[in-house]
Structure formats: C-alpha cells, structure tokens
Design a protein around this motif. Sequence first.
Motif, PDB file in Angstrom:
ATOM      1  N   VAL A 314       0.839  -1.206   0.000  1.00 27.26           N
ATOM      2  CA  VAL A 314       0.000   0.000   0.000  1.00 27.26           C
ATOM      3  C   VAL A 314       0.873   1.255   0.000  1.00 27.26           C
ATOM      4  CG1 VAL A 314      -1.675   1.357   1.339  1.00 27.26           C
ATOM      5  CG2 VAL A 314      -1.963  -1.131   1.103  1.00 27.26           C
ATOM      6  N   ALA A 315       1.942   1.251   0.812  1.00 28.54           N
ATOM      7  CA  ALA A 315       2.831   2.410   0.890  1.00 28.54           C
ATOM      8  C   ALA A 315       3.507   2.677  -0.446  1.00 28.54           C
ATOM      9  CB  ALA A 315       3.882   2.199   1.976  1.00 28.54           C
ATOM     10  N   ILE A 316       3.961   1.625  -1.117  1.00 24.81           N
ATOM     11  CA  ILE A 316       4.613   1.787  -2.417  1.00 24.81           C
ATOM     12  C   ILE A 316       3.650   2.412  -3.428  1.00 24.81           C
ATOM     13  CG2 ILE A 316       5.576   0.495  -4.374  1.00 24.81           C
ATOM     14  CD1 ILE A 316       6.759  -1.460  -2.305  1.00 24.81           C
ATOM     15  N   LEU A 317       2.367   2.047  -3.327  1.00 26.29           N
ATOM     16  CA  LEU A 317       1.372   2.588  -4.254  1.00 26.29           C
ATOM     17  C   LEU A 317       1.001   4.030  -3.936  1.00 26.29           C
ATOM     18  CD1 LEU A 317      -1.052  -0.500  -4.493  1.00 26.29           C
ATOM     19  CD2 LEU A 317       0.664   0.237  -6.180  1.00 26.29           C
ATOM     20  N   LEU A 318       1.134   4.432  -2.665  1.00 27.96           N
ATOM     21  CA  LEU A 318       0.636   5.746  -2.246  1.00 27.96           C
ATOM     22  C   LEU A 318       1.698   6.815  -2.100  1.00 27.96           C
ATOM     23  CD1 LEU A 318      -2.023   4.821   0.485  1.00 27.96           C
ATOM     24  CD2 LEU A 318      -2.404   5.411  -1.905  1.00 27.96           C
ATOM     25  N   VAL A 319       2.967   6.420  -1.948  1.00 27.32           N
ATOM     26  CA  VAL A 319       3.992   7.400  -1.574  1.00 27.32           C
ATOM     27  C   VAL A 319       4.143   8.503  -2.610  1.00 27.32           C
ATOM     28  CG1 VAL A 319       5.941   6.121  -2.593  1.00 27.32           C
ATOM     29  CG2 VAL A 319       6.317   7.640  -0.625  1.00 27.32           C
ATOM     30  N   ASP A 320       3.948   8.205  -3.896  1.00 26.22           N
ATOM     31  CA  ASP A 320       4.052   9.234  -4.930  1.00 26.22           C
ATOM     32  C   ASP A 320       2.711   9.892  -5.233  1.00 26.22           C
ATOM     33  OD1 ASP A 320       6.810   9.197  -5.455  1.00 26.22           O
ATOM     34  OD2 ASP A 320       6.610   7.382  -6.654  1.00 26.22           O
ATOM     35  N   ARG A 321       1.637   9.369  -4.665  1.00 27.22           N
ATOM     36  CA  ARG A 321       0.316   9.960  -4.894  1.00 27.22           C
ATOM     37  C   ARG A 321      -0.070  10.915  -3.770  1.00 27.22           C
ATOM     38  NH1 ARG A 321      -3.373   4.805  -7.068  1.00 27.22           N
ATOM     39  NH2 ARG A 321      -1.980   4.215  -8.794  1.00 27.22           N
ATOM     40  N   LEU A 322       0.022  10.427  -2.529  1.00 24.92           N
ATOM     41  CA  LEU A 322      -0.368  11.253  -1.386  1.00 24.92           C
ATOM     42  C   LEU A 322       0.768  12.135  -0.900  1.00 24.92           C
ATOM     43  CD1 LEU A 322      -2.503   8.793   0.787  1.00 24.92           C
ATOM     44  CD2 LEU A 322      -3.255  10.436  -0.934  1.00 24.92           C
ATOM     45  N   LEU A 327       1.614  10.695   4.594  1.00 25.54           N
ATOM     46  CA  LEU A 327       1.766   9.306   5.028  1.00 25.54           C
ATOM     47  C   LEU A 327       2.378   9.229   6.423  1.00 25.54           C
ATOM     48  CD1 LEU A 327       2.924   7.239   1.899  1.00 25.54           C
ATOM     49  CD2 LEU A 327       0.699   7.203   3.034  1.00 25.54           C
ATOM     50  N   LEU A 328       3.386  10.058   6.683  1.00 24.82           N
ATOM     51  CA  LEU A 328       4.008  10.050   8.009  1.00 24.82           C
ATOM     52  C   LEU A 328       3.040  10.529   9.086  1.00 24.82           C
ATOM     53  CD1 LEU A 328       7.651  11.309   7.356  1.00 24.82           C
ATOM     54  CD2 LEU A 328       6.942   9.045   8.143  1.00 24.82           C
ATOM     55  N   LEU A 492       5.418  12.687  15.700  1.00 30.80           N
ATOM     56  CA  LEU A 492       4.289  13.250  14.954  1.00 30.80           C
ATOM     57  C   LEU A 492       4.318  14.773  15.017  1.00 30.80           C
ATOM     58  CD1 LEU A 492       1.552  13.000  13.482  1.00 30.80           C
ATOM     59  CD2 LEU A 492       0.468  12.759  15.734  1.00 30.80           C
ATOM     60  N   ALA A 493       4.566  15.322  16.204  1.00 26.17           N
ATOM     61  CA  ALA A 493       4.632  16.775  16.350  1.00 26.17           C
ATOM     62  C   ALA A 493       5.761  17.352  15.490  1.00 26.17           C
ATOM     63  CB  ALA A 493       4.847  17.144  17.818  1.00 26.17           C
ATOM     64  N   PHE A 494       6.907  16.671  15.458  1.00 23.93           N
ATOM     65  CA  PHE A 494       8.035  17.131  14.647  1.00 23.93           C
ATOM     66  C   PHE A 494       7.671  17.139  13.165  1.00 23.93           C
ATOM     67  CE2 PHE A 494      11.742  16.280  12.019  1.00 23.93           C
ATOM     68  CZ  PHE A 494      12.635  17.250  12.446  1.00 23.93           C
ATOM     69  N   VAL A 495       7.035  16.070  12.696  1.00 23.12           N
ATOM     70  CA  VAL A 495       6.666  15.979  11.283  1.00 23.12           C
ATOM     71  C   VAL A 495       5.693  17.097  10.911  1.00 23.12           C
ATOM     72  CG1 VAL A 495       5.389  14.577   9.605  1.00 23.12           C
ATOM     73  CG2 VAL A 495       7.130  13.517  11.048  1.00 23.12           C
ATOM     74  N   ILE A 496       4.702  17.347  11.764  1.00 23.40           N
ATOM     75  CA  ILE A 496       3.701  18.378  11.470  1.00 23.40           C
ATOM     76  C   ILE A 496       4.346  19.766  11.415  1.00 23.40           C
ATOM     77  CG2 ILE A 496       1.665  19.567  12.374  1.00 23.40           C
ATOM     78  CD1 ILE A 496       0.741  16.850  13.486  1.00 23.40           C
ATOM     79  N   VAL A 497       5.235  20.060  12.349  1.00 22.03           N
ATOM     80  CA  VAL A 497       5.780  21.414  12.489  1.00 22.03           C
ATOM     81  C   VAL A 497       6.981  21.666  11.576  1.00 22.03           C
ATOM     82  CG1 VAL A 497       6.878  23.025  14.106  1.00 22.03           C
ATOM     83  CG2 VAL A 497       4.955  21.605  14.857  1.00 22.03           C
ATOM     84  N   VAL A 498       7.859  20.672  11.423  1.00 24.18           N
ATOM     85  CA  VAL A 498       9.163  20.909  10.794  1.00 24.18           C
ATOM     86  C   VAL A 498       9.286  20.335   9.387  1.00 24.18           C
ATOM     87  CG1 VAL A 498      11.653  20.521  11.017  1.00 24.18           C
ATOM     88  CG2 VAL A 498      10.274  20.989  13.056  1.00 24.18           C
ATOM     89  N   LEU A 499       8.773  19.127   9.153  1.00 26.67           N
ATOM     90  CA  LEU A 499       9.055  18.435   7.900  1.00 26.67           C
ATOM     91  C   LEU A 499       8.326  19.066   6.722  1.00 26.67           C
ATOM     92  CD1 LEU A 499      10.514  15.874   6.740  1.00 26.67           C
ATOM     93  CD2 LEU A 499       8.301  14.735   6.886  1.00 26.67           C
ATOM     94  N   PRO A 500       9.051  19.411   5.647  1.00 25.27           N
ATOM     95  CA  PRO A 500       8.393  19.904   4.434  1.00 25.27           C
ATOM     96  C   PRO A 500       7.935  18.732   3.557  1.00 25.27           C
ATOM     97  CG  PRO A 500      10.756  19.953   4.118  1.00 25.27           C
ATOM     98  CD  PRO A 500      10.523  19.433   5.523  1.00 25.27           C
ATOM     99  N   GLU A 501       7.006  18.992   2.663  1.00 31.31           N
ATOM    100  CA  GLU A 501       6.617  17.962   1.696  1.00 31.31           C
ATOM    101  C   GLU A 501       7.641  17.962   0.562  1.00 31.31           C
ATOM    102  OE1 GLU A 501       5.752  15.051   0.114  1.00 31.31           O
ATOM    103  OE2 GLU A 501       4.073  15.402   1.487  1.00 31.31           O
ATOM    104  N   THR A 502       8.067  16.765   0.154  1.00 28.73           N
ATOM    105  CA  THR A 502       9.075  16.646  -0.916  1.00 28.73           C
ATOM    106  C   THR A 502       8.499  16.073  -2.200  1.00 28.73           C
ATOM    107  OG1 THR A 502       9.726  14.441  -0.121  1.00 28.73           O
ATOM    108  CG2 THR A 502      10.917  16.329   0.786  1.00 28.73           C
ATOM    109  N   LYS A 503       7.255  15.655  -2.190  1.00 24.39           N
ATOM    110  CA  LYS A 503       6.642  15.047  -3.376  1.00 24.39           C
ATOM    111  C   LYS A 503       6.596  16.037  -4.537  1.00 24.39           C
ATOM    112  CE  LYS A 503       2.272  14.970  -4.245  1.00 24.39           C
ATOM    113  NZ  LYS A 503       0.816  14.770  -4.320  1.00 24.39           N
ATOM    114  N   GLY A 504       6.994  15.547  -5.713  1.00 26.07           N
ATOM    115  CA  GLY A 504       6.863  16.335  -6.922  1.00 26.07           C
ATOM    116  C   GLY A 504       7.886  17.434  -7.097  1.00 26.07           C
TER     117      GLY A 504
END
Length: 519
Positions: A314-322, A327-328, A492-504
Amino acid sequence: MTQSYYVARTALIVALGGFLMGFDASVISGVVGFIETEFALSKIQLGWAVSSLTLTSTLAMMVAGPLSDAFGRRTILYGAAILYAVSAIGSALAPSFLLLVIARMIGGLGVGASLIIAPMYIAEISPPAVRGRMVSFNQLNIVLGISVAFFTNYLVLRLGGSTSAWAQALMFGPHSWRWMLGLETLPAVLYFAALFAVPESPRWLVMKGRMEEGLAIMTRASGAVAAKHDLAEVQTSLAANSTKEKVHVKALFAPALRLVLIIGVVIAIVQQITGINAVFFYAPMIFEQSGIGTDASFVQAILVGLTNLIFTVVAILLVDRLGRKPLLIVGLSGITLAMCVLAFGFSSATYTLSPEAMLPAAISPESLAALVDMPFASDVAFKRALEGALGAATAREYESELIAAAINMNPALILMGILGFVAAFAVSAGPVMWVLFSEVFPNRVRAIAISFVGLINSAVSFSVQLVFPWELANFGSAVTFLIYGVFAALGLAFVIVVLPETKGKSLEELEAKLARSPT
C-alpha cells in the motif's frame, strides 16, 4: 529473452538477498523463549542474542560499499549468501550462548552486505523507466522474508508436537528452535546457486575499464541504442566524480545543512524508537504476555508478517500519490493510537491463580499455594511472585502457561493494537524514511549523509532490541508500550511542524529550499 524479462529475472534473483535479510532478522522471534530457558539467560543476555545481528550488520553496511567497488557487486553478494548459510548452520548447532551469538553476528554481516549491495546492483542494471519498480523488489522481499520466518517458526512448532514417526526421528520436539534457525540454510544455498545466472554490474565493469563487457550487459538490459547512451553517461559521471574533492562527515555540520541534518537524524531515530523491531523480533513473546499460550502466539505472529507485507505494498502505491508528509502524519498518528491501545490493554489486566487453575504438569499446586486467590494488578508483580515461589529458572520456563492460567484481560485488544501498529508503520515510517533520505540531502553530501543517519538508525534499532526483554521484566508491558507511544507522539509533532513535503519537487528545488544558511 526479452529485455524486460532479463532485467526482471536478474532483479528477482538479486532481491533474494532481501528475502534472506528479512528471514534472518525475524526468525529469532520464535527462538527467544526456547534459548532463554536452555541457556538460562538473563534478560539483557536474551536481548543481546537478538540484537547482536544488528550490531554486525551496521559494521557490514559501512564496509560493503567500498568492498563492492574493489571486488565487484556480485562477489559481495556471493559472500553474503555464504555468510547466511554459515550463520544458519552455526546457529542451529550452537552448543552454548556464546557460539549462538557468534553465529548470529556472522549472519549480521550478510544482512548488512545485502541491505546495501542488492538495491545498488538492481539500480545499476535496470533501465530508468523500470528502476523504481525493480528496486522495490528488494523491499518486498525483505517483508516477504519476515512473513515466511513467522510461518516456518509456527510450522516447526507444530511439527514439534507431531506424533508422526518422521517428525520424531528428526527431533523437532526437543530441537524446535534449532530447526527454526537452521531452515535458513535452504534459501541461502539457493541464493548462492542462483547468483551464477546473474552478470556483474555493468556500471562496476565500466568503473574498472571493462567497457565491452559493461556495454554487452547494458545492451541485454535496455537495447543497443539506450545502452550506448547509458555507457556515455556513466563515463561522463565517473570522469566528473574523479575531479571532485572527497566529502567528509564534518561537512554535514555546516550551518547551511542544519535543517536537513536535524530532519534526517530525527526521522532516523523515530523510525526505530517507536518499537518496530521489538515487535518483529519478539512478536510471540509479546502475544504470550496476553495469556493466549505459545501456539496461538505463533499464529498471531504470522498475522503480523502478513499485515506488514500488505501495508508495505500500500505504501509503495501511495507514496508518490499522497506524498511523504501525509503518510508520516497518518502513520505516526496510527502508531501513537496503537501504542495507547496496547498500554491500556495491558494496564487493565489482572492476574489471579484460582484453586481450579490449570497448571503445567511439572508445577505442583503446593508450590504455588501461597499465591492462590491473591490478586496482582500488574504483570511485573505477578512474575516476581512466581519467581519467589518457584525460583527464577522454573518461573521463566513456564511463564507463558502460568500467565495464561492467571490472567484476566481481552487478548483481542492486544492483537488489534499490534496489527494496527505494524500497519501504521509499514504504510509510513518504514518505507518513507528511505525515500526522504534520498531527497532532502544535497547531491554533494547525499552518500555520506545517508550513511551517517543510517548508522544512527541502526544504533537505535540495536538499543531497542537489546533492552526490550529487560523493559518487559522491569517496567511491564503497559509502561513499555506507553513509552513507545510517547516517542511516536513526539515524532508526529516534529513531522507536522518541521518536515516539508518533498513530493513532486526536483532534488535541486529541495536543495535550494532546505540547504541554506540561516538568516
């Protein structure tokens, strides 16, 4: 033979290294209860028997790349197959705890080599259009190896209780754990033999100046026109890299890389400190704590493997879509919730031996008379009372049966929590971490940065595996899983506040955004 078939066949053979890695890493889950009793291990010794593989795999990861540059990718894969076979045979025949650990550490060298070299080889032989799919074979094989290990552990356990003459002749009963470990010899020998059908990496051949051999393999993989183009690109890349100054670890601590280094280190820690390898490596032990007994705990471990396999796909199918960040967020939210469910399930359990309780045949009712009708509110208190009444060795040997006789809880809650945790991890932190590592670090430091954060990831994994049995014995199941849940919530708090989206986004775009000097 068509080009696509040739590449797919080659990738599948090489990806058997991933299968062996997954099998070798998780087969120990069915063994821990047996070796703890047979070798009279302390909880830290038991953790060492499990985690020693991770220690040497980390060492192998550090040297496998340079060794493959010197001797060839295929040569190192041959060596990994031999190490797996030696480890399987040595573990199965080990007469002592020390020799068992040594055999496991030998297997760890194979694990580290396969983890680095198998995907590298597949990427180097695959045409760009199918490279991602081909490399994913390795990850799927790792997950498949984990699932098969859970299944063969259960199969061996069932054969141990069989009355058939052949099962008894092979001594599955008294030597169940030895058979569990020894079965890995079969796929290891198969892997070694199958590698003879695999060519050397064309990129490595070009690196060594063997242009004609490299071009011939590239032609079989992608056709004559594409092969000539690929050869020219490899030669250009090698020429450019030869003039570059070597990057050292200290370059990672430059102010401009502070954000990406923090992201890499935190994600590397969170992926392991939430307890995934505690579950994979100790699954039957965890389920036994819910009082379902040994056989049922091995069956539920199979469900863990299947859940991991399904949600990895499921992750392999979704990582480039969502995208990576969604996902994190979903996955770490699920991990936090699942750990809270586990903590609640174990904290609500009570332990009382009634006069009618079914005790193991080797335990006399008189030896536990002082504990009859005495309620215990935690697993730690109950286990310590058993040790006081029976002695530490006997209490450990019959712990599962005695917990089953005394516990009052809902074991379905524990199964739901564990499967929910594995699903949430497999769809997020498991595969997404490596995708992020390949994206957030700038080109010039990517290789050394991934090695650095990968080393941190392995160190945390080693620590989690080492201390898990000790945590269960001293903190109890509820507190142990609550600790994992707290770490997941912080992640989870770190991902929400700090992590940027890298898709695309292109790698250059991400470098311009993330690798900049602070203002």
